[in-house]
Design a protein around this motif. Structure first.
Motif, short mmCIF file in Angstrom:
data_model
loop_
_atom_site.label_atom_id
_atom_site.label_comp_id
_atom_site.label_asym_id
_atom_site.label_seq_id
_atom_site.Cartn_x
_atom_site.Cartn_y
_atom_site.Cartn_z
N ALA A 185 0.86 -1.19 0.00
CA ALA A 185 0.00 0.00 0.00
C ALA A 185 0.90 1.23 0.00
N ALA A 186 0.59 2.17 -0.89
CA ALA A 186 1.40 3.39 -1.01
C ALA A 186 0.53 4.51 -1.57
N LEU A 187 0.94 5.75 -1.27
CA LEU A 187 0.24 6.94 -1.74
C LEU A 187 1.25 7.93 -2.29
N ARG A 188 0.76 8.89 -3.02
CA ARG A 188 1.59 10.03 -3.43
C ARG A 188 1.93 10.81 -2.18
N GLY A 189 3.22 11.06 -1.96
CA GLY A 189 3.66 11.78 -0.79
C GLY A 189 3.74 13.28 -1.03
N PRO A 190 4.13 14.05 -0.01
CA PRO A 190 4.26 15.50 -0.16
C PRO A 190 5.45 15.86 -1.05
N ASP A 191 5.45 17.07 -1.55
CA ASP A 191 6.53 17.52 -2.45
C ASP A 191 7.72 18.02 -1.65
N LEU A 192 8.36 17.09 -0.93
CA LEU A 192 9.58 17.41 -0.21
C LEU A 192 10.78 17.12 -1.10
N HIS A 193 11.93 17.71 -0.78
CA HIS A 193 13.12 17.46 -1.57
C HIS A 193 13.89 16.31 -0.96
N LEU A 194 13.73 15.12 -1.56
CA LEU A 194 14.49 13.94 -1.19
C LEU A 194 15.11 13.38 -2.46
N ALA A 195 16.38 13.00 -2.40
CA ALA A 195 17.03 12.40 -3.56
C ALA A 195 16.32 11.10 -3.93
N PRO A 196 16.30 10.73 -5.20
CA PRO A 196 15.65 9.48 -5.61
C PRO A 196 16.18 8.28 -4.82
N GLY A 197 15.27 7.59 -4.15
CA GLY A 197 15.63 6.42 -3.36
C GLY A 197 15.90 6.72 -1.90
N ALA A 198 16.08 7.99 -1.53
CA ALA A 198 16.33 8.32 -0.14
C ALA A 198 15.10 8.04 0.71
N ALA B 64 13.06 8.51 4.42
CA ALA B 64 12.99 9.43 5.55
C ALA B 64 11.71 9.17 6.33
N LEU B 65 11.81 9.30 7.65
CA LEU B 65 10.63 9.23 8.52
C LEU B 65 10.23 10.65 8.86
N VAL B 66 9.07 11.07 8.38
CA VAL B 66 8.57 12.43 8.62
C VAL B 66 7.30 12.29 9.45
N GLY B 67 7.39 12.63 10.73
CA GLY B 67 6.29 12.36 11.63
C GLY B 67 6.14 10.85 11.78
N ARG B 68 4.99 10.33 11.37
CA ARG B 68 4.78 8.88 11.40
C ARG B 68 4.81 8.27 10.00
N ASP B 69 5.17 9.08 9.01
CA ASP B 69 5.13 8.64 7.62
C ASP B 69 6.53 8.27 7.12
N VAL B 70 6.60 7.13 6.41
CA VAL B 70 7.84 6.72 5.76
C VAL B 70 7.76 7.18 4.30
N LEU B 71 8.70 8.03 3.92
CA LEU B 71 8.72 8.60 2.58
C LEU B 71 9.93 8.11 1.81
N ILE B 72 9.75 7.96 0.49
CA ILE B 72 10.85 7.66 -0.42
C ILE B 72 10.94 8.80 -1.43
N GLY B 73 12.14 9.31 -1.65
CA GLY B 73 12.33 10.34 -2.65
C GLY B 73 12.18 9.78 -4.06
N ALA B 74 11.59 10.57 -4.94
CA ALA B 74 11.46 10.20 -6.35
C ALA B 74 12.13 11.28 -7.19
N GLY B 75 12.10 11.11 -8.51
CA GLY B 75 12.70 12.12 -9.38
C GLY B 75 12.11 13.49 -9.12
N THR B 76 10.80 13.53 -8.92
CA THR B 76 10.09 14.72 -8.47
C THR B 76 9.06 14.27 -7.45
#
Length: 314
Positions: A244-257, A259-271
């Motif tokens: 299960a996955a959703l579109r995340g916020p527009d944060l600046h994370l390198a592709p593949g990076a 990060a735990l932001v609050g309780r959310d696990v985010l992966i950086g994409a190209g954009t």
């Protein structure tokens, strides 16, 4: 009419039940042979075979519609053949064996997405509208004249499994309408128009999420390959299934990076970013992405991406 039905997976079951409950005579069901499932690889009847057994319909199990299968089907003297996601090709002389030939319920608006995985390819491509078509089977792939279609607006966030469930129900109703019209002699088919697109069967490799791409594109591939063949990424050399996955916020994370932001696990994409909700590590059960994150034993956790990915070394 005397109808022989060919189908195999869950999306074909609603149509099988509809035909069985109609005023027509279901004289036989053709499905693929039992397949090994689960960790113990237990031979298991297809969903269509299991339902056919409860209906008391004669079942022909065949992985190929060869001469032997053709002989068995011909002995049933069908007026019409109906095929829904059987998983094999119908060729002559079987194609002409039923008096009215074969009709096919296909889960796309033809000629878009001809092939074995129309819903999956539609979602990967970002289509926001889909549907189902009933057409006359011909030797060329999904190229026959269309008797009817039903349109379906794809809900935001829906996976291919969700869309197939909806279309299997809508398509069963459409299929019965066409069958009744054929029986009454009022059915009219029209040639397909427009340039076709192809939807070949997907492999496990097609479920790999490329974090170099825009997050919207990544999510479209996740939706298209869920539940089959399964979306995944690689972390620390180990495959991680993304359930299960959703579109995340527009944060600046390198592709593949990661990060735990609050309780959310985010992966950086190209954009943009991808928000992981539920994952399944290799050899383990499904779990919340945050629980997986807390159990990581990596100094620099990140999704593996090719070395030439933009910002991959950031």
């Amino acid at each position: 009419m005397r109808i022989v039905f060919a189908g195999t997976p869950d999306p074909a079951v609603a149509s099988l039940r509809a035909v069985a409950a109609s005023g027509h005579d279901l004289v036989g069901v053709v499905t693929r042979t039992d397949a090994p499932l689960g960790r113990k690889r237990v031979l298991t009847p297809s969903p269509v075979a299991a339902v056919a057994a409860t209906l008391g319909a004669p079942v022909i199990k065949a992985d190929r519609l060869d001469d032997a299968a053709t002989t068995e089907i011909a002995a049933l003297a069908p007026d019409l053949g109906v095929i829904v996601a059987y998983g094999g090709l119908v060729r002559e002389p079987l194609l002409s064996t039923p008096r009215l030939g074969w009709i096919n319920l296909h889960f796309s608006l033809l000629p878009r997405w001809r092939g074995a995985a129309p819903v999956q390819h539609a979602l990967i491509a970002g289509d926001r509208a889909s549907g189902a078509s009933v057409f006359q089977l011909v030797p060329a792939l999904d190229a026959g004249d269309v008797y009817g279609e039903v349109r379906y607006d794809v809900p935001r966030g829906a996976t291919s499994g969700d869309v197939l469930t909806a279309l299997s129900s809508l398509g069963a109703g459409l299929l019965l309408e066409v069958i009744d019209a054929l029986a009454a002699g009022t059915a009219r088919a029209t040639p397909q128009t427009g340039a076709p697109t192809l939807a070949p069967k997907l492999s496990i490799a097609d479920g790999a999420l490329d974090l170099r791409q825009h997050a919207d594109t990544v999510i479209d591939r996740f939706r298209g390959t869920t539940p089959e063949p399964g979306a995944h990424v690689t972390v620390g050399g180990q495959r991680l299934k993304v359930l299960a996955a959703l579109r995340g916020p527009d944060l600046h994370l390198a592709p593949g990076a990661l990060a735990l932001v609050g309780r959310d696990v985010l992966i950086g994409a190209g954009t943009g970013t991808v928000l992981l909700k539920t994952v399944q590590p290799a050899g383990k059960g499904a779990m919340a992405a945050a629980d997986w994150w807390r159990g990581l034993r990596l100094d620099d956790p990140r999704v593996d991406v090719p070395a030439d990915a933009p910002g991959a070394s950031a």
